[in-house]
Design an enzyme around this catalytic site. Structure first.
Site, mmCIF file in Angstrom:
data_model
loop_
_atom_site.group_PDB
_atom_site.id
_atom_site.type_symbol
_atom_site.label_atom_id
_atom_site.label_comp_id
_atom_site.label_asym_id
_atom_site.label_seq_id
_atom_site.Cartn_x
_atom_site.Cartn_y
_atom_site.Cartn_z
ATOM 1 N N ARG A 80 29.637 -1.909 -32.665
ATOM 2 C CA ARG A 80 29.270 -0.879 -31.702
ATOM 3 C C ARG A 80 28.239 0.015 -32.380
ATOM 4 O O ARG A 80 27.969 -0.094 -33.565
ATOM 5 C CB ARG A 80 30.467 -0.085 -31.183
ATOM 6 C CG ARG A 80 31.673 0.070 -32.051
ATOM 7 C CD ARG A 80 31.498 0.941 -33.269
ATOM 8 N NE ARG A 80 30.871 2.219 -32.943
ATOM 9 C CZ ARG A 80 30.194 2.944 -33.802
ATOM 10 N NH1 ARG A 80 30.010 2.510 -35.038
ATOM 11 N NH2 ARG A 80 29.674 4.091 -33.458
ATOM 12 N N GLY A 81 27.623 0.877 -31.561
ATOM 13 C CA GLY A 81 26.482 1.652 -32.019
ATOM 14 C C GLY A 81 25.222 0.964 -31.525
ATOM 15 O O GLY A 81 25.021 -0.233 -31.774
ATOM 16 N N ALA A 82 24.371 1.711 -30.814
ATOM 17 C CA ALA A 82 23.225 1.096 -30.145
ATOM 18 C C ALA A 82 22.331 0.277 -31.083
ATOM 19 O O ALA A 82 22.003 -0.879 -30.774
ATOM 20 C CB ALA A 82 22.406 2.167 -29.420
ATOM 21 N N ARG A 126 27.105 -5.408 -22.673
ATOM 22 C CA ARG A 126 27.338 -3.971 -22.445
ATOM 23 C C ARG A 126 26.068 -3.420 -21.790
ATOM 24 O O ARG A 126 24.968 -3.638 -22.296
ATOM 25 C CB ARG A 126 27.653 -3.219 -23.737
ATOM 26 C CG ARG A 126 28.963 -3.643 -24.385
ATOM 27 C CD ARG A 126 29.392 -2.693 -25.480
ATOM 28 N NE ARG A 126 29.841 -1.424 -24.924
ATOM 29 C CZ ARG A 126 30.161 -0.355 -25.675
ATOM 30 N NH1 ARG A 126 30.059 -0.426 -26.982
ATOM 31 N NH2 ARG A 126 30.568 0.752 -25.098
ATOM 32 N N GLN A 175 36.229 6.765 -32.944
ATOM 33 C CA GLN A 175 35.205 6.352 -33.907
ATOM 34 C C GLN A 175 34.977 7.417 -34.983
ATOM 35 O O GLN A 175 34.638 7.098 -36.122
ATOM 36 C CB GLN A 175 33.888 6.053 -33.191
ATOM 37 C CG GLN A 175 33.937 4.847 -32.270
ATOM 38 C CD GLN A 175 34.111 5.268 -30.829
ATOM 39 O OE1 GLN A 175 34.797 6.240 -30.536
ATOM 40 N NE2 GLN A 175 33.476 4.552 -29.908
ATOM 41 N N ASP A 198 22.588 6.174 -27.068
ATOM 42 C CA ASP A 198 22.574 4.770 -26.690
ATOM 43 C C ASP A 198 21.412 4.438 -25.765
ATOM 44 O O ASP A 198 20.994 3.294 -25.681
ATOM 45 C CB ASP A 198 23.899 4.409 -26.020
ATOM 46 C CG ASP A 198 25.031 4.324 -27.013
ATOM 47 O OD1 ASP A 198 25.379 3.201 -27.427
ATOM 48 O OD2 ASP A 198 25.562 5.378 -27.414
ATOM 49 N N ASN A 241 24.959 9.223 -24.458
ATOM 50 C CA ASN A 241 25.667 9.007 -25.713
ATOM 51 C C ASN A 241 27.161 8.952 -25.416
ATOM 52 O O ASN A 241 27.597 9.101 -24.276
ATOM 53 C CB ASN A 241 25.342 10.123 -26.710
ATOM 54 C CG ASN A 241 25.813 9.790 -28.118
ATOM 55 O OD1 ASN A 241 25.544 8.703 -28.637
ATOM 56 N ND2 ASN A 241 26.532 10.702 -28.745
ATOM 57 N N LYS A 242 27.957 8.738 -26.444
ATOM 58 C CA LYS A 242 29.401 8.613 -26.293
ATOM 59 C C LYS A 242 29.969 9.755 -25.464
ATOM 60 O O LYS A 242 29.575 10.904 -25.613
ATOM 61 C CB LYS A 242 30.050 8.590 -27.678
ATOM 62 C CG LYS A 242 31.561 8.388 -27.666
ATOM 63 C CD LYS A 242 31.988 7.144 -26.922
ATOM 64 C CE LYS A 242 31.365 5.879 -27.451
ATOM 65 N NZ LYS A 242 31.737 4.682 -26.681
#
Length: 345
Positions: free
Chosen positions: A50-52, A91, A195, A236, A246-247
């Protein structure tokens, strides 16, 4: 070089993609060995990676695996196109994924025959990984001067684990510490996947950077107490006007920072900027399974059958962002102009 910068969540070895399974951290450092692009799609969808930026690099390797499977067939382009569509669908929010797939597809279209397409796409994936690490280091150099002596709040994980290496927002923090800034990180736990608690705390502990872990709901109180001098997060997807997805929980931090007069920074590579999207209202927000909210570490924490809203991201309006830190420099309002200028630099 910090100790945590030696962490590499993405590697290629013995004709396989190796991913550090981030669902198992910090209790276990488990390496997934993937030789089929469908396995990589599942790893992206299931949050093993995960993480763009990390998703983008992983997608590039997935395309190389899909090309390896398709190459022996006369209709290899059609087969590769089908693989590309599956990878893109893993995703929807992080633009780096589609960007990396499109970049690989453009290379493949230029190939006269399928024989060399797998080799070409694999080398391109290697190059993208190294480019991402270099971009993160450059981003850190540009952003370090913006970091204060004092408390810096961050959200989710934006370090080596979320990228090819070094990190975006956490990379800026690392660069600031290396430059002599006396800062202390306040890391949001970041529900529902934690996270911040599982990953950011793990990286900061390895680095020896002073930090405290706090529940997401404590951010307002920390600001009110004067403990936070800056907020820095990743992204992201960033629209052309600077609106940043973002998250989930990031938008709330931006509103709080604005109220308390605290600068709010976003750190992301230019590949995260979707210049074709005018503003953040067009960003598709992924809705994830309800079990992520109703359960924690496999245990039910909510009544059975409860209705759940579980958006994975929110969108912070550009008006709440003080600056966007990229590998080509720092963009400031008006972002529509400054991001475009950096893109052409």
């Amino acid at each position: 070089m910090s100790k945590a910068d030696s962490v590499r969540a993405i590697r290629w070895e013995a004709d396989q993609l190796l991913l550090l399974d981030q669902r198992r951290l910090p209790q276990e450092e488990l390496i997934l060995r993937l030789g089929d692009y469908r396995e990589v799609v599942a790893a992206i969808r299931n949050m093993a990676v995960r993480g763009a930026p990390a998703i983008g690099v992983t997608a590039a390797y997935a395309m190389a695996l899909a090309a390896r499977e398709a190459a022996p067939y006369p209709d290899w382009r059609e087969r590769l196109r089908g693989g590309a569509e599956q990878i893109k669908a893993a995703r929807p929010t992080a633009v780096n994924l589609a960007w990396a797939v499109d970049r690989q597809w453009t290379l493949a279209e230029q190939m006269g025959a399928g024989a060399d397409v797998a080799t070409t796409l694999l080398q391109a994936a290697h190059d993208l990984l190294e480019d991402d690490i270099a971009a993160n280091r450059q981003m850190g150099a540009f952003g370090a001067s913006l970091m204060p002596d004092g408390g810096v709040l961050t959200h989710c994980n934006t370090g080596s684990l979320a990228t090819g290496g070094f990190g975006t927002a956490l990379g800026v923090i690392r660069a600031a510490v290396a430059a002599g800034k006396a800062l202390r990180v306040y890391a949001d736990e970041t529900r529902p996947w934690l996270q911040g608690a599982r990953l950011t705390a793990w990286e900061l502990q390895k680095d020896g950077i002073p930090f405290s872990l706090n529940v997401d709901g404590a951010a307002a109180a920390l600001m009110q107490q004067g403990l936070i001098q800056a907020v820095i997060v990743g992204a992201d997807r960033i629209a052309a006007n600077g609106d940043a997805a973002n998250k989930i929980g990031t938008y709330a931090l931006a509103v709080l920072a604005h109220y308390h007069g605290i600068p709010f920074y976003v750190a992301a590579p230019l590949s995260t900027v979707d210049f074709a999207m005018a503003h953040g209202a067009g960003i598709v927000i992924e809705e994830r399974p309800p079990e992520e909210v109703t359960h924690c570490a496999g245990l039910a924490v909510a009544p059975a059958g409860v209705q759940v809203r579980n958006p994975a991201f929110d969108v912070t309006p550009a008006a709440l962002i003080s600056a966007i830190i990229t590998e080509r420099g720092v963009a400031r309002p008006s972002f529509a102009a400054s991001l475009r200028e950096l893109r052409g630099a």
